[in-house]
Motif scaffolding. Structure first.
Motif, PDB file in Angstrom:
ATOM      1  N   LEU A  20      10.219 -22.948   7.011  1.00  0.00           N
ATOM      2  CA  LEU A  20      10.525 -22.793   5.588  1.00  0.00           C
ATOM      3  C   LEU A  20       9.702 -23.722   4.700  1.00  0.00           C
ATOM      4  CD1 LEU A  20      14.402 -22.442   5.735  1.00  0.00           C
ATOM      5  CD2 LEU A  20      12.770 -20.664   5.100  1.00  0.00           C
ATOM      6  N   LEU A  21       9.064 -24.719   5.297  1.00  0.00           N
ATOM      7  CA  LEU A  21       8.326 -25.710   4.507  1.00  0.00           C
ATOM      8  C   LEU A  21       7.237 -25.092   3.631  1.00  0.00           C
ATOM      9  CD1 LEU A  21       7.996 -28.683   3.825  1.00  0.00           C
ATOM     10  CD2 LEU A  21       6.429 -28.903   5.779  1.00  0.00           C
ATOM     11  N   PRO A  22       6.428 -24.142   4.115  1.00  0.00           N
ATOM     12  CA  PRO A  22       5.386 -23.576   3.250  1.00  0.00           C
ATOM     13  C   PRO A  22       5.933 -22.945   1.976  1.00  0.00           C
ATOM     14  CG  PRO A  22       4.941 -23.034   5.535  1.00  0.00           C
ATOM     15  CD  PRO A  22       6.305 -23.651   5.505  1.00  0.00           C
ATOM     16  N   ILE A  23       7.007 -22.145   2.080  1.00  0.00           N
ATOM     17  CA  ILE A  23       7.541 -21.500   0.889  1.00  0.00           C
ATOM     18  C   ILE A  23       8.181 -22.521  -0.040  1.00  0.00           C
ATOM     19  CG2 ILE A  23       9.757 -20.948   1.956  1.00  0.00           C
ATOM     20  CD1 ILE A  23       7.811 -18.871  -0.644  1.00  0.00           C
ATOM     21  N   ILE A  24       8.774 -23.566   0.534  1.00  0.00           N
ATOM     22  CA  ILE A  24       9.339 -24.637  -0.304  1.00  0.00           C
ATOM     23  C   ILE A  24       8.233 -25.333  -1.084  1.00  0.00           C
ATOM     24  CG2 ILE A  24      10.524 -26.865  -0.244  1.00  0.00           C
ATOM     25  CD1 ILE A  24      12.053 -25.862   2.201  1.00  0.00           C
ATOM     26  N   LEU A  25       7.110 -25.608  -0.418  1.00  0.00           N
ATOM     27  CA  LEU A  25       5.994 -26.269  -1.097  1.00  0.00           C
ATOM     28  C   LEU A  25       5.388 -25.378  -2.182  1.00  0.00           C
ATOM     29  CD1 LEU A  25       4.201 -27.962   1.949  1.00  0.00           C
ATOM     30  CD2 LEU A  25       5.649 -29.046   0.211  1.00  0.00           C
ATOM     31  N   VAL A  26       5.307 -24.078  -1.914  1.00  0.00           N
ATOM     32  CA  VAL A  26       4.762 -23.155  -2.914  1.00  0.00           C
ATOM     33  C   VAL A  26       5.643 -23.133  -4.158  1.00  0.00           C
ATOM     34  CG1 VAL A  26       4.368 -20.706  -3.413  1.00  0.00           C
ATOM     35  CG2 VAL A  26       3.521 -21.700  -1.291  1.00  0.00           C
ATOM     36  N   ILE A  27       6.953 -23.014  -3.947  1.00  0.00           N
ATOM     37  CA  ILE A  27       7.877 -22.980  -5.088  1.00  0.00           C
ATOM     38  C   ILE A  27       7.822 -24.296  -5.863  1.00  0.00           C
ATOM     39  CG2 ILE A  27      10.318 -22.864  -5.731  1.00  0.00           C
ATOM     40  CD1 ILE A  27      10.693 -20.908  -3.396  1.00  0.00           C
ATOM     41  N   ALA A  28       7.818 -25.414  -5.127  1.00  0.00           N
ATOM     42  CA  ALA A  28       7.780 -26.714  -5.785  1.00  0.00           C
ATOM     43  C   ALA A  28       6.484 -26.897  -6.572  1.00  0.00           C
ATOM     44  CB  ALA A  28       7.926 -27.821  -4.744  1.00  0.00           C
ATOM     45  N   PHE A  29       5.363 -26.447  -6.021  1.00  0.00           N
ATOM     46  CA  PHE A  29       4.077 -26.578  -6.706  1.00  0.00           C
ATOM     47  C   PHE A  29       4.079 -25.836  -8.037  1.00  0.00           C
ATOM     48  CE2 PHE A  29      -0.088 -24.713  -7.619  1.00  0.00           C
ATOM     49  CZ  PHE A  29      -0.860 -25.858  -7.747  1.00  0.00           C
ATOM     50  N   GLN A  64       6.672 -24.665  -9.704  1.00  0.00           N
ATOM     51  CA  GLN A  64       7.750 -25.085 -10.588  1.00  0.00           C
ATOM     52  C   GLN A  64       7.414 -26.392 -11.309  1.00  0.00           C
ATOM     53  OE1 GLN A  64      10.924 -23.239 -10.650  1.00  0.00           O
ATOM     54  NE2 GLN A  64      11.063 -24.350 -12.576  1.00  0.00           N
ATOM     55  N   LEU A  65       6.860 -27.353 -10.575  1.00  0.00           N
ATOM     56  CA  LEU A  65       6.646 -28.688 -11.133  1.00  0.00           C
ATOM     57  C   LEU A  65       5.272 -28.863 -11.777  1.00  0.00           C
ATOM     58  CD1 LEU A  65       8.276 -30.816  -8.278  1.00  0.00           C
ATOM     59  CD2 LEU A  65       9.312 -30.050 -10.423  1.00  0.00           C
ATOM     60  N   LEU A  66       4.237 -28.261 -11.200  1.00  0.00           N
ATOM     61  CA  LEU A  66       2.888 -28.484 -11.692  1.00  0.00           C
ATOM     62  C   LEU A  66       2.392 -27.386 -12.627  1.00  0.00           C
ATOM     63  CD1 LEU A  66       1.149 -29.898  -8.495  1.00  0.00           C
ATOM     64  CD2 LEU A  66       2.216 -31.142 -10.393  1.00  0.00           C
ATOM     65  N   VAL A  67       2.798 -26.155 -12.401  1.00  0.00           N
ATOM     66  CA  VAL A  67       2.341 -25.061 -13.253  1.00  0.00           C
ATOM     67  C   VAL A  67       3.317 -24.833 -14.408  1.00  0.00           C
ATOM     68  CG1 VAL A  67       1.723 -22.620 -13.342  1.00  0.00           C
ATOM     69  CG2 VAL A  67       1.119 -23.987 -11.334  1.00  0.00           C
ATOM     70  N   LEU A  68       4.584 -24.601 -14.078  1.00  0.00           N
ATOM     71  CA  LEU A  68       5.589 -24.416 -15.131  1.00  0.00           C
ATOM     72  C   LEU A  68       5.999 -25.740 -15.769  1.00  0.00           C
ATOM     73  CD1 LEU A  68       7.880 -21.764 -13.401  1.00  0.00           C
ATOM     74  CD2 LEU A  68       6.088 -21.371 -15.093  1.00  0.00           C
ATOM     75  N   GLN A  69       5.836 -26.828 -15.009  1.00  0.00           N
ATOM     76  CA  GLN A  69       6.146 -28.185 -15.478  1.00  0.00           C
ATOM     77  C   GLN A  69       7.588 -28.297 -15.992  1.00  0.00           C
ATOM     78  OE1 GLN A  69       3.138 -29.398 -18.284  1.00  0.00           O
ATOM     79  NE2 GLN A  69       1.566 -29.587 -16.690  1.00  0.00           N
ATOM     80  N   GLN A  70       8.499 -27.829 -15.158  1.00  0.00           N
ATOM     81  CA  GLN A  70       9.914 -27.961 -15.482  1.00  0.00           C
ATOM     82  C   GLN A  70      10.719 -27.964 -14.193  1.00  0.00           C
ATOM     83  OE1 GLN A  70      10.566 -24.473 -17.894  1.00  0.00           O
ATOM     84  NE2 GLN A  70      11.158 -23.236 -16.127  1.00  0.00           N
ATOM     85  N   THR A  71      11.835 -28.651 -14.221  1.00  0.00           N
ATOM     86  CA  THR A  71      12.711 -28.667 -13.048  1.00  0.00           C
ATOM     87  C   THR A  71      13.551 -27.405 -13.038  1.00  0.00           C
ATOM     88  OG1 THR A  71      14.393 -29.876 -14.291  1.00  0.00           O
ATOM     89  CG2 THR A  71      12.830 -31.177 -13.002  1.00  0.00           C
ATOM     90  N   PRO A  72      13.931 -26.920 -11.866  1.00  0.00           N
ATOM     91  CA  PRO A  72      14.724 -25.689 -11.803  1.00  0.00           C
ATOM     92  C   PRO A  72      16.088 -25.874 -12.453  1.00  0.00           C
ATOM     93  CG  PRO A  72      13.857 -26.298  -9.641  1.00  0.00           C
ATOM     94  CD  PRO A  72      13.608 -27.454 -10.542  1.00  0.00           C
ATOM     95  N   ASP A  73      16.600 -24.792 -13.022  1.00  0.00           N
ATOM     96  CA  ASP A  73      17.974 -24.815 -13.510  1.00  0.00           C
ATOM     97  C   ASP A  73      18.916 -24.953 -12.324  1.00  0.00           C
ATOM     98  OD1 ASP A  73      17.026 -24.436 -16.071  1.00  0.00           O
ATOM     99  OD2 ASP A  73      17.150 -22.243 -15.929  1.00  0.00           O
ATOM    100  N   HIS A  74      20.016 -25.670 -12.539  1.00  0.00           N
ATOM    101  CA  HIS A  74      21.018 -25.863 -11.482  1.00  0.00           C
ATOM    102  C   HIS A  74      20.359 -26.435 -10.220  1.00  0.00           C
ATOM    103  CE1 HIS A  74      23.435 -23.421 -14.159  1.00  0.00           C
ATOM    104  NE2 HIS A  74      22.591 -22.402 -14.021  1.00  0.00           N
ATOM    105  N   LEU A  75      19.695 -27.561 -10.354  1.00  0.00           N
ATOM    106  CA  LEU A  75      18.937 -28.149  -9.252  1.00  0.00           C
ATOM    107  C   LEU A  75      19.818 -28.467  -8.057  1.00  0.00           C
ATOM    108  CD1 LEU A  75      16.308 -29.284  -8.136  1.00  0.00           C
ATOM    109  CD2 LEU A  75      16.819 -31.448  -9.280  1.00  0.00           C
TER     110      LEU A  75
END
Length: 244
Positions: A19-28, A30-41
């Motif tokens: 699951l690590l690759p998909i977690i890293l993709v989402i985090a990348f 979310q944090l670097l492109v959208l530059q926002q933390t997820p709702d309901h973290l």
């Protein structure tokens, strides 16, 4: 007990690694492109933990339960030498695992709602259920037939390649005559059958059967049942759309 715990921990780390690759993709993104933390973290993190645990339990269950059962039953039927009961078991296995497939249930329900919105069926609960149940039954029957044919192929040493090529020729021909509304559903039906429940048992059946028959190579003959389970639902659902 210690061995089971060791296997579970190994499965847990394996799930985290997968699951690590998909977690890293989402985090990348979310944090670097959208530059926002997820709702309901916090809720998201809890959900992620449940996904890891669920995947771990599922894989652990496959290794400890479904794979051994599938292979042992294939060995038992091969040793009894009853082709009829082996084919009956293959059909029942394909039908039973597919009719309970969560992905197929979801696709059938969604397809019934879209068909109602398009005016192809009446927009009431009974018609929606009938359409979804008919689609599920058609796909389940097709997978049962496909697994039985795949078992017969292993027994008679038929060529997998020629059967697959002939099957897709039939798909192309039927696509030219089938209603446009059923074509996409038919092609997707081939994919949703090869999911969490069907694949482990069917794979174990093929490998166990090929290992039990003298002159069969599990690498060459034990695989291919999943290809049949993906191909024949397309044919059956296209025919279902043309008839009904």
């Amino acid at each position: 007990m210690k061995q089971a715990l060791h296997l579970f921990i190994r499965s847990l780390f394996g799930s985290l690694r997968d699951l690590l690759p998909i977690i890293l993709v989402i985090a990348f993104f979310q944090l670097l492109v959208l530059q926002q933390t997820p709702d309901h973290l916090v809720q998201t993190l809890f959900g992620l933990a449940f996904v890891v645990l669920g995947l771990t339990f599922f894989i652990f269950g496959l290794e400890q339960g479904l794979f051994p059962i599938g292979e042992s039953m294939a060995h038992a039927f091969a040793s009894k030498g009853s082709v009829f009961w082996l084919l009956c078991f293959a059909f029942a296995l394909g039908f039973g695992t597919t009719i309970a497939e969560p992905a197929l249930i979801a696709v059938a329900e969604e397809a019934s709602e879209v068909a109602a919105e398009a005016g192809l069926i009446a927009n009431h609960e009974q018609a929606l259920e009938a359409y979804a149940d008919g689609l599920r039954l058609t796909v389940a029957l097709s997978v049962g037939f496909a697994i039985a044919l795949g078992v017969l192929r292993i027994l008679l040493n038929w060529s997998l390649q020629y059967i697959i090529m002939l099957g897709y020729v039939v798909v192309i021909v039927l696509t030219g005559f089938a209603p446009d509304e059923i074509i996409g559903i038919a092609y997707d039906s081939g994919g949703v059958t090869t999911s969490t429940i069907t694949v482990p048992l069917v794979t174990a059946l093929g490998i166990g059967l090929a290992s039990s028959i003298s002159g069969r190579n599990p690498m060459l003959d034990g695989f291919g049942l999943i290809a049949f389970a993906s191909l024949f639902p397309i044919i059956f659902v296209l025919a279902y759309g043309m008839i009904f």
